[in-house]
Motif scaffolding. Sequence first.
Motif, PDB file in Angstrom:
ATOM      1  N   GLY A  54       0.822  -1.198   0.000  1.00 24.30           N
ATOM      2  CA  GLY A  54       0.000   0.000   0.000  1.00 24.30           C
ATOM      3  C   GLY A  54       0.856   1.247   0.000  1.00 24.30           C
ATOM      4  N   GLN A  55       0.184   2.384   0.068  1.00 21.36           N
ATOM      5  CA  GLN A  55       0.882   3.646  -0.095  1.00 21.36           C
ATOM      6  C   GLN A  55       0.679   4.611   1.065  1.00 21.36           C
ATOM      7  OE1 GLN A  55       2.914   4.103  -2.664  1.00 21.36           O
ATOM      8  NE2 GLN A  55       2.402   2.068  -3.473  1.00 21.36           N
ATOM      9  N   ALA A  56       0.109   4.171   2.175  1.00 20.72           N
ATOM     10  CA  ALA A  56      -0.153   5.095   3.280  1.00 20.72           C
ATOM     11  C   ALA A  56       1.152   5.611   3.864  1.00 20.72           C
ATOM     12  CB  ALA A  56      -0.964   4.397   4.363  1.00 20.72           C
ATOM     13  N   PRO A  78      -8.206  -6.963   5.614  1.00 17.44           N
ATOM     14  CA  PRO A  78      -7.389  -6.141   6.512  1.00 17.44           C
ATOM     15  C   PRO A  78      -7.142  -4.783   5.878  1.00 17.44           C
ATOM     16  CG  PRO A  78      -6.006  -7.725   5.360  1.00 17.44           C
ATOM     17  CD  PRO A  78      -7.425  -8.026   4.962  1.00 17.44           C
ATOM     18  N   VAL A  79      -7.232  -3.749   6.663  1.00 17.87           N
ATOM     19  CA  VAL A  79      -6.975  -2.390   6.184  1.00 17.87           C
ATOM     20  C   VAL A  79      -6.017  -1.721   7.163  1.00 17.87           C
ATOM     21  CG1 VAL A  79      -7.971  -0.128   5.691  1.00 17.87           C
ATOM     22  CG2 VAL A  79      -9.217  -2.204   5.044  1.00 17.87           C
ATOM     23  N   THR A  80      -4.937  -1.183   6.652  1.00 13.21           N
ATOM     24  CA  THR A  80      -3.983  -0.463   7.486  1.00 13.21           C
ATOM     25  C   THR A  80      -4.437   0.985   7.632  1.00 13.21           C
ATOM     26  OG1 THR A  80      -2.125  -1.855   6.847  1.00 13.21           O
ATOM     27  CG2 THR A  80      -1.603   0.323   7.687  1.00 13.21           C
ATOM     28  N   PHE A 350      -3.869   2.168   2.042  1.00  6.91           N
ATOM     29  CA  PHE A 350      -4.300   2.940   0.877  1.00  6.91           C
ATOM     30  C   PHE A 350      -3.781   4.358   0.931  1.00  6.91           C
ATOM     31  CE2 PHE A 350      -7.548  -0.321   1.661  1.00  6.91           C
ATOM     32  CZ  PHE A 350      -7.442  -1.008   0.468  1.00  6.91           C
ATOM     33  N   LYS A 351      -3.744   4.961  -0.253  1.00  5.05           N
ATOM     34  CA  LYS A 351      -3.289   6.335  -0.347  1.00  5.05           C
ATOM     35  C   LYS A 351      -4.218   7.241   0.450  1.00  5.05           C
ATOM     36  CE  LYS A 351      -1.386   5.694  -4.987  1.00  5.05           C
ATOM     37  NZ  LYS A 351      -1.495   6.073  -6.409  1.00  5.05           N
ATOM     38  N   SER A 352      -3.622   8.150   1.189  1.00  6.25           N
ATOM     39  CA  SER A 352      -4.443   9.072   2.000  1.00  6.25           C
ATOM     40  C   SER A 352      -4.696  10.370   1.237  1.00  6.25           C
ATOM     41  CB  SER A 352      -3.741   9.374   3.321  1.00  6.25           C
ATOM     42  OG  SER A 352      -2.450   9.871   3.078  1.00  6.25           O
TER      43      SER A 352
END
Length: 352
Positions: A54-56, A78-80, A350-352
């Motif tokens: 991901g890109q967070a 799952p989500v970071t 995910f990208k913020s």
Amino acid sequence: MKHYRLVRRAALAGALALPILTSGCGLFTQEPSESIDPPQSSTQDVGGAIADVGQAANHAGETQMTVYLKDQNGMLAPVTVQIAMGEGEKAGKKALEMMVDGGAYNAELPEGFQAVIPKGTVIKDFNIVPDQKLAVVDFSKAFGEYNVTDERRIVESVTWTLTSMTDIQKVEIWMEGAKLGEMPVDGMPIDAPLTRSVGINLEAADGVNNYSQTTPVTLYFSALTPNNEMYYVPVTRLINRSDNRAKSAIEQLISGPSEGRELTAVMTPDVTVKNVTKKDNIVTVDLQDESFVPGQQEPAEMLQAIVLALTANTGAAKVQIKLNGQTDFTDTNNQSYSKPVSAPEHVNAFKS
């Protein structure tokens, strides 16, 4: 076949009703060494680690944590998330607060994902019993107000979120100060401490007729957010009993997602598994792939899914992938696989 090869060259950019299974007496009862998908405590080790998927970005004063949310297809993933932790706050309690549908943190969840703990629920108490690695969570009365179809999903979400933390392996659910022996609406048994052996996004493989003669394997397929960002979805699939769970898991990964699931395959069906072995906390998978070209980068989505599946099903800290006997290759994220790699501590950032 042509379609799969086209997808491969593009670097793979892109509910079955089962009986209730419990950790105490169901189909997932196993020895501790065989628990499904043990969380990885660290990605820092010699031999490399896959970068968090991901890109967070890390923001000052915030910490990363993994929560399991319902996606737009009704599956848990799952989500970071990035979250600010106040002084004295407990990470487990904070994670659960983020998972309350319509709660205070609802606006911070990525588009396409929904919290599954019932609206209005308050986490009244949260404690960890260190010597048992047991989390005890006490919910308010509103926890018992949900649709019957969400019951298993709630149990899975709470269990997998809390056991993604390094100091928690088991979960005990209370409501209004009393320990629950079963879930409030449909009576799913939860009298024994919950572990990842409860499974997630449960399904059965084709040809499985006797659930008591099966082996559960945890697989990772991909899906797309409304913003067309790829993310991984874990699936616990019941297969006919196997004496090599890791090899069977990769074979199931190759066979792809079940029909009717809004998931995308991460491997092409022409890949074959020659062998999977484990030694000194490293699992080695030897794959035969006629389309493999030395020097060509391999799809990151495929290789990362292999690592996630093998660490999940073996408990190994690292994975060595061989393609046609070779290890000198990189993926489309420029990750080298010349040495064993460990799974990311967090996925789907995910990208913020």
